[in-house]
Design an enzyme around this catalytic site. Structure first.
Site, PDB file in Angstrom:
ATOM      1  N   CYS B 119       0.849  -1.201   0.000  1.00 51.01           N
ATOM      2  CA  CYS B 119       0.000   0.000   0.000  1.00 51.01           C
ATOM      3  C   CYS B 119       0.887   1.255   0.000  1.00 51.01           C
ATOM      4  O   CYS B 119       1.758   1.364  -0.858  1.00 51.01           O
ATOM      5  CB  CYS B 119      -0.978  -0.048   1.163  1.00 51.01           C
ATOM      6  SG  CYS B 119      -2.202   1.262   1.117  1.00 51.01           S
ATOM      7  N   ASP B 271     -10.452  -3.262  -5.325  1.00 49.77           N
ATOM      8  CA  ASP B 271      -9.834  -2.407  -4.313  1.00 49.77           C
ATOM      9  C   ASP B 271     -10.425  -0.998  -4.393  1.00 49.77           C
ATOM     10  O   ASP B 271     -10.264  -0.318  -5.398  1.00 49.77           O
ATOM     11  CB  ASP B 271      -8.319  -2.366  -4.586  1.00 49.77           C
ATOM     12  CG  ASP B 271      -7.525  -1.820  -3.427  1.00 49.77           C
ATOM     13  OD1 ASP B 271      -8.094  -1.019  -2.680  1.00 49.77           O
ATOM     14  OD2 ASP B 271      -6.349  -2.189  -3.287  1.00 49.77           O
ATOM     15  N   HIS B 300      -9.051  -4.501  -1.149  1.00 55.92           N
ATOM     16  CA  HIS B 300      -7.738  -4.074  -0.665  1.00 55.92           C
ATOM     17  C   HIS B 300      -7.173  -5.023   0.405  1.00 55.92           C
ATOM     18  O   HIS B 300      -5.999  -5.380   0.370  1.00 55.92           O
ATOM     19  CB  HIS B 300      -7.889  -2.663  -0.076  1.00 55.92           C
ATOM     20  CG  HIS B 300      -6.596  -1.989   0.223  1.00 55.92           C
ATOM     21  ND1 HIS B 300      -5.751  -1.522  -0.753  1.00 55.92           N
ATOM     22  CD2 HIS B 300      -5.990  -1.699   1.402  1.00 55.92           C
ATOM     23  CE1 HIS B 300      -4.694  -0.962  -0.191  1.00 55.92           C
ATOM     24  NE2 HIS B 300      -4.814  -1.058   1.115  1.00 55.92           N
TER      25      HIS B 300
END
Lengths: 312, 326
Positions: B119, B271, B300
């Site tokens: 991320c 996501d 995600h």
């Protein structure tokens, strides 16, 4: 019987609360309620046509309470802080001084009464030597404090606030009030937009339910969630929402900034204040970080020089 | 009624590790194992939420899977920033990554390693790899936000706010603020739908266990240091500087053309935080000749912790790393 059942449930919930994150626990409880309200709607639907009723409003409150609360807390913070520092009318204060004196006398008499009571217990349980030492110290302590307090209440209180605190403090207060008013307006618009969107989706759901045959509770709640979600997907990405949300956030932050600035200036201008303000601490933190980076840079240079001296 | 919930027990970190270095806020962790491959892997986690999502519990631990394949795993933990950390900046993160890379390389007697960013940690990994390409043998980016020109709700919100005002008022972006924001992005699915499923499965211990493992992680939100928040919202989200080639660390420009090392991108098609378009333009742009993109039909978080991802994506991803670790 009902009381016992409630107590048992309370203990059970406390046990669950200990195990779960605060947010999960709250959402879990709120969803228990939401389930009950949707079940009521399902019962109404099975009996005939579905109509907008209080169950929809209750579901809304359960869903959005968790989002409105942090903002409402700031409004309570305002009430608390400004209730505390508000400057009352000068005559009101002077009138209260007499009341304070009377109250002081009352408290003194009450302490004397407690002292007598306490001494009679001491006479019963403590040996002679401790009794004398304790008595002497307590009396001396009270007299010292009493002298200080009497002197303190004799003087006029400084009530002419705009002239007492530095000009910057007053300016910060005025800015804080200005942003608070803007924030209140934006928050009302935010709440209204969210409420209206929910209302539209609830009406869409009612229309869908009444024009289709929903066979089970699971299907009923799934369709309800889907219709409301889709409405919010659109609203939360809309230009109107973005404008309201950013306006609310900005005014809220500016209000917090100036409220704290006002309080900090009052504290900083008070020579008796023993506390460092947040801004003073921030300045220290900033200097520490700058120094840390310089140290790291020097360490790197030393490592490089050592490497070069080794012929690396 | 609440018997299952009373049994919920949360002990993340399925694998043993030791803290090999601490720098006030940051920590370098080293997982205990007997590695079979020469090149170590440094996992750079995001500075939002906690890194143990990659080692949540036995069944869905990415770290455990990597260790089983004989990889030597190190991980950076960015800690729980306090008010005193308000002046931490993104350049401090990059500097600490550099410190860790040097430390690991020295320990393992290698001159480069595999950098695995997750991320916003992947954004940091990309910045690092473009600044120090010689120290990165392989680059793995998981759910990486690099192109911030996306239309997901979170990106629209980030573009519409003034982060400086948040920082001036609050110091840091608090965990509570982040939690509320992430829930509000999708309030009905996240605050209602998800919990209604829990009510339907309240007697299912396995379901409840997985549910609360995830929830514990979701709500375990460290604050973001004020200066970091200000910089990444302004320069990454609002100006998309990394993609435009205008982003710099201490005056050194981030040039994506330096990313010539083998690169593996792992993305989730559903996501809503880092949609595929946050990665694809970047992936196409970098000149690396050894590129692989793996996708999974999840969100995600599901990318890391769903059994489906572990069965399909992670097996291939870890093999890709292993093949390039000797």
């Amino acid at each position: 019987m009902e009381v016992l059942e409630r107590e048992r449930l309370g203990e059970e919930l406390l046990e669950v609360f200990r195990r779960l994150p605060k947010e999960s626990f709250e959402l879990f409880l709120r969803n228990l309620n939401i389930r009950r309200y949707v079940e009521n709607l399902w019962e109404n639907y099975k009996r005939g046509r579905l109509e907008y009723d209080e169950n929809f409003d209750k579901i809304f409150r359960e869903i959005f309470e968790i989002f409105f609360r942090p903002i409402e807390l700031l409004i309570s913070g305002y009430r608390f802080v400004f209730g505390f520092i508000r400057t009352p009318n000068v005559f009101e204060i002077e009138g209260r001084r007499e009341l304070m004196k009377a109250y002081n006398e009352f408290i003194n008499s009450y302490f004397k009464h407690l002292e007598l009571l306490f001494n009679s217990y001491l006479n019963l349980f403590l040996p002679e030597i401790s009794r004398n030492a304790v008595d002497t110290f307590i009396l001396s302590w009270q007299n010292t404090f009493q002298r200080y307090f009497d002197t303190f209440t004799e003087w006029n209180t400084l009530t002419e606030s705009p002239f007492v605190i530095p000009k910057k403090g007053s300016e910060a207060l005025l800015k804080c009030l200005e942003y608070f008013n803007k924030f209140k307006v934006e928050f009302s618009r935010f709440k209204q937009l969210v409420e209206e969107s929910y209302m539209i989706s609830a009406l869409n759901f009612i229309e869908h339910a009444n024009s289709n045959e929903i066979e089970s509770f699971n299907e009923f709640i799934t369709i309800f969630s889907k219709i409301v979600s889709e409405e919010f997907d659109e609203v939360l990405a809309s230009e109107e929402y973005l404008k309201i949300q950013s306006g609310m956030l900005e005014n809220m932050m500016m209000y917090v900034k100036y409220a704290r600035k006002h309080l900090e200036i009052i504290l900083e201008s008070n020579p008796l204040n023993p506390l460092a303000t947040q801004s003073e601490l921030d300045e220290a933190y900033k200097r520490i970080h700058d120094l840390k980076r310089k140290v790291r840079e020097l360490e790197k240079r030393i490592e490089e020089l050592e490497r070069l001296s080794r012929g690396g | 009624m609440f018997e299952t919930l009373k049994k919920v027990d949360f002990t993340p970190w399925a694998s043993d590790y030791e803290v090999v270095h601490e720098d006030w806020l940051f920590k370098l962790l080293h997982f205990k194992s007997k590695p079979k491959h020469r090149i170590p892997v440094l996992i750079v986690y995001a500075y939002i939420n906690r890194p143990y999502v990659l080692d949540l519990h036995d069944r869905v631990s990415v770290v455990k899977k990597m260790l089983k394949k004989g990889l030597d795993i190190w991980m950076i933990d960015w800690g729980y920033p306090k008010r005193a950390d308000k002046f931490t900046e993104i350049r401090d993160y990059i500097d600490y990554i550099d410190f860790c890379v040097d430390h690991i390389c020295q320990q393992k007697k290698v001159d480069k390693l595999t950098l695995h960013g997750y991320c916003l940690g992947a954004t940091l990994a990309v910045i690092y790899a473009s600044l120090y390409p010689k120290k990165v043998k392989n680059l793995v980016i998981q759910a990486p936000p690099i192109n911030f020109e996306t239309s997901n709700t979170l990106a629209l919100w980030a573009k519409s706010i003034d982060p400086t005002k948040v920082v001036e008022a609050m110091g840091n972006a608090s965990g509570e603020l982040l939690n509320t924001s992430f829930l509000l992005v999708d309030p009905i699915r996240l605050a209602v739908g998800k919990y209604q499923s829990l009510l339907d499965n309240l007697d299912n211990e396995g379901f409840a266990r997985n549910f609360f493992y995830m929830d514990q992680w979701i709500f375990d939100s460290p604050a973001i240091p004020g200066k970091v928040y200000e910089e990444y919202i302004t320069r990454w989200y609002q100006r998309n500087e990394i993609m435009k080639g205008t982003y710099d660390i201490d005056g050194k420009k981030i040039n994506l053309k330096n990313i010539k090392m083998p690169i593996l991108a792992l993305i989730a098609e559903k996501d809503h935080i880092t949609p595929p378009e946050a990665t694809l333009p970047f992936f196409e742009k970098v000149p690396s000749k050894d590129k692989l993109l793996l996708k999974v039909d999840k969100g995600h978080i599901g990318l890391s912790v769903s059994s489906h991802s572990h069965k399909t994506l992670w097996e291939r991803a870890i093999n890709w790393i292993v093949e390039r670790s000797n």
